[in-house]
Design an enzyme around this catalytic site. Structure first.
Site, PDB file in Angstrom:
ATOM      1  N   ASP A   1       0.770  -1.278  -0.124  1.00 55.06           N
ATOM      2  CA  ASP A   1      -0.071   0.164   0.051  1.00 55.06           C
ATOM      3  C   ASP A   1       0.797   1.162  -0.026  1.00 55.06           C
ATOM      4  O   ASP A   1       1.903   1.426   0.862  1.00 55.06           O
ATOM      5  CB  ASP A   1      -1.084  -0.079   1.142  1.00 55.06           C
ATOM      6  CG  ASP A   1      -1.904   1.197   1.308  1.00 55.06           C
ATOM      7  OD1 ASP A   1      -3.014   0.880   2.107  1.00 55.06           O
ATOM      8  OD2 ASP A   1      -1.661   2.153   0.709  1.00 55.06           O
TER       9      ASP A   1
ATOM     10  N   ASP B   1      -5.705   7.384  -5.706  1.00 56.00           N
ATOM     11  CA  ASP B   1      -6.074   8.643  -5.139  1.00 56.00           C
ATOM     12  C   ASP B   1      -6.825   8.748  -3.944  1.00 56.00           C
ATOM     13  O   ASP B   1      -6.638   9.636  -3.133  1.00 56.00           O
ATOM     14  CB  ASP B   1      -6.726   9.439  -6.470  1.00 56.00           C
ATOM     15  CG  ASP B   1      -6.831  10.892  -6.568  1.00 56.00           C
ATOM     16  OD1 ASP B   1      -7.589  11.542  -7.358  1.00 56.00           O
ATOM     17  OD2 ASP B   1      -6.329  11.430  -5.373  1.00 56.00           O
TER      18      ASP B   1
ATOM     19  N   SER C   1      -2.090   5.216 -14.442  1.00 53.32           N
ATOM     20  CA  SER C   1      -2.965   4.880 -15.410  1.00 53.32           C
ATOM     21  C   SER C   1      -3.372   3.265 -15.452  1.00 53.32           C
ATOM     22  O   SER C   1      -4.287   3.105 -16.480  1.00 53.32           O
ATOM     23  CB  SER C   1      -2.259   5.361 -16.644  1.00 53.32           C
ATOM     24  OG  SER C   1      -2.390   6.675 -16.975  1.00 53.32           O
TER      25      SER C   1
ATOM     26  N   TYR D   1      -7.866   4.089 -15.680  1.00 50.29           N
ATOM     27  CA  TYR D   1      -7.575   4.723 -16.782  1.00 50.29           C
ATOM     28  C   TYR D   1      -7.194   3.725 -17.939  1.00 50.29           C
ATOM     29  O   TYR D   1      -6.821   3.920 -19.122  1.00 50.29           O
ATOM     30  CB  TYR D   1      -6.395   5.761 -16.652  1.00 50.29           C
ATOM     31  CG  TYR D   1      -7.029   6.986 -15.976  1.00 50.29           C
ATOM     32  CD1 TYR D   1      -8.332   7.332 -15.903  1.00 50.29           C
ATOM     33  CD2 TYR D   1      -6.015   8.225 -16.016  1.00 50.29           C
ATOM     34  CE1 TYR D   1      -8.801   8.508 -15.501  1.00 50.29           C
ATOM     35  CE2 TYR D   1      -6.632   9.560 -15.595  1.00 50.29           C
ATOM     36  CZ  TYR D   1      -8.029   9.613 -15.255  1.00 50.29           C
ATOM     37  OH  TYR D   1      -8.403  10.751 -14.636  1.00 50.29           O
TER      38      TYR D   1
HETATM   39  N1  APR Z   1      -1.184   1.542  -3.080  1.00 55.28           N
HETATM   40  C1  APR Z   1      -0.599   1.342  -4.252  1.00 55.28           C
HETATM   41  N2  APR Z   1      -1.266   1.018  -5.373  1.00 55.28           N
HETATM   42  C2  APR Z   1      -2.673   1.390  -5.308  1.00 55.28           C
HETATM   43  C3  APR Z   1      -3.507   1.321  -4.219  1.00 55.28           C
HETATM   44  C4  APR Z   1      -2.524   1.687  -3.073  1.00 55.28           C
HETATM   45  N3  APR Z   1      -3.265   2.033  -1.832  1.00 55.28           N
HETATM   46  N4  APR Z   1      -4.777   1.491  -4.618  1.00 55.28           N
HETATM   47  C5  APR Z   1      -4.796   1.219  -6.175  1.00 55.28           C
HETATM   48  N5  APR Z   1      -3.515   1.069  -6.444  1.00 55.28           N
HETATM   49  C6  APR Z   1      -3.075   0.758  -7.720  1.00 55.28           C
HETATM   50  C7  APR Z   1      -4.304   0.199  -8.564  1.00 55.28           C
HETATM   51  O1  APR Z   1      -4.360  -1.244  -8.219  1.00 55.28           O
HETATM   52  C8  APR Z   1      -3.736   0.226  -9.921  1.00 55.28           C
HETATM   53  O2  APR Z   1      -2.721  -0.763 -10.176  1.00 55.28           O
HETATM   54  O3  APR Z   1      -2.941   1.904  -8.534  1.00 55.28           O
HETATM   55  C9  APR Z   1      -2.921   1.663  -9.905  1.00 55.28           C
HETATM   56  C10 APR Z   1      -3.607   2.826 -10.536  1.00 55.28           C
HETATM   57  O4  APR Z   1      -5.089   2.686 -10.649  1.00 55.28           O
HETATM   58  P1  APR Z   1      -5.987   3.783  -9.950  1.00 55.28           P
HETATM   59  O5  APR Z   1      -5.922   4.198  -8.735  1.00 55.28           O
HETATM   60  O6  APR Z   1      -7.337   3.380 -10.850  1.00 55.28           O
HETATM   61  O7  APR Z   1      -5.252   5.049 -10.978  1.00 55.28           O
HETATM   62  P2  APR Z   1      -5.399   5.407 -12.708  1.00 55.28           P
HETATM   63  O8  APR Z   1      -5.824   4.146 -13.438  1.00 55.28           O
HETATM   64  O9  APR Z   1      -4.265   6.242 -12.855  1.00 55.28           O
HETATM   65  O10 APR Z   1      -6.685   6.249 -12.659  1.00 55.28           O
HETATM   66  C11 APR Z   1      -6.730   7.504 -12.314  1.00 55.28           C
HETATM   67  O11 APR Z   1      -8.823   7.044 -11.248  1.00 55.28           O
HETATM   68  O12 APR Z   1      -8.967   7.373  -8.732  1.00 55.28           O
HETATM   69  C12 APR Z   1      -9.476   7.832  -9.735  1.00 55.28           C
HETATM   70  O13 APR Z   1      -8.996  10.181  -9.383  1.00 55.28           O
HETATM   71  C13 APR Z   1      -8.322   9.293  -9.801  1.00 55.28           C
HETATM   72  O14 APR Z   1      -9.559   9.939 -11.840  1.00 55.28           O
HETATM   73  C14 APR Z   1      -8.354   9.375 -11.332  1.00 55.28           C
HETATM   74  C15 APR Z   1      -8.280   8.010 -12.035  1.00 55.28           C
END
Ligand code: APR
Length: 171
Positions: free
Chosen positions: A10, A34, A117, A121
């Site tokens: 995490d 996020d 992403s 995304y």
């Molecule tokens: N620690 C590490 N990685 C994490 C955590 C965490 N606590 N939670 C989620 N992830 C991972 C997910 O499993 C994925 O592999 O982060 C990676 C990116 O996924 P997202 O969080 O969905 O980010 P992204 O694909 O860049 O999309 C961004 O999603 O949350 C919204 O506000 C954000 O609109 C934006 C979009």
């Protein structure tokens, strides 16, 4: 000699100088990493983000870490995957370069990245792993800082993909 690590975990728990958030252009929070970062950092993070006026895709902004162990949070906005022909690779590479530039400017020795992403995304994991590892290696070779870049993978498949790509590109 700068190092690259890939771990499962995490990102909000990482005791590093800066963690990178996969944000959206509003910088006002969301789901995924996020949401986790805003929940752990507390409401003062949102207050600080409100003052930033958003962030275009491919760029990055830096805030304090607030309640997180990390000193700083670097918010970067990755591209939404639309098939690969709309500049997604260039935007994703720019996220890593912009984040590392801000980290270096603040003298950060250790930086943790999520798989930018690769969640909401929709960026394909292997393409993202190949591009991000190559981009970060170039940056570390050129600037020598930060001393350590750690990918922190919440997701088993993302972890395995980064490890496989890292192993195949260093063998
Ligand atoms: N620690 C590490 N990685 C994490 C955590 C965490 N606590 N939670 C989620 N992830 C991972 C997910 O499993 C994925 O592999 O982060 C990676 C990116 O996924 P997202 O969080 O969905 O980010 P992204 O694909 O860049 O999309 C961004 O999603 O949350 C919204 O506000 C954000 O609109 C934006 C979009």
């Amino acid at each position: 000699m700068s190092g690259i690590e890939i771990v499962r975990g995490d990102i909000t728990a990482q005791e590093v100088d800066a963690i990178v958030n996969a944000a959206n252009e509003s910088l006002l929070g969301g789901g995924g990493v996020d949401g986790a970062i805003h929940r752990s950092a507390g409401p003062d993070l949102l207050e600080e983000c409100r003052g930033l006026g958003g962030c275009p895709t491919g760029q990055a902004r830096i805030t304090h870490g607030h309640r997180l162990p990390a000193k700083y949070i670097i918010h970067t906005v990755g591209p939404i995957w639309r098939g690969g022909g709309a500049g997604e690779p260039e935007f994703l590479a720019s996220c890593y370069r912009s984040s590392l530039t801000l980290a270096r400017d603040r003298g950060c020795e250790t930086v943790a990245f999520p798989a930018i992403s690769c969640g909401a995304y929709g960026y394909p994991l292997r393409k993202a792993a190949e591009l991000s590892l190559a981009t970060v290696r170039e940056e570390l070779d050129e600037h020598g800082l930060p001393a350590l870049v750690r990918w922190v993978m919440f997701d088993e498949e993302a972890y395995r993909t980064w490890v496989e790509v890292q192993a195949s590109s260093t063998s």
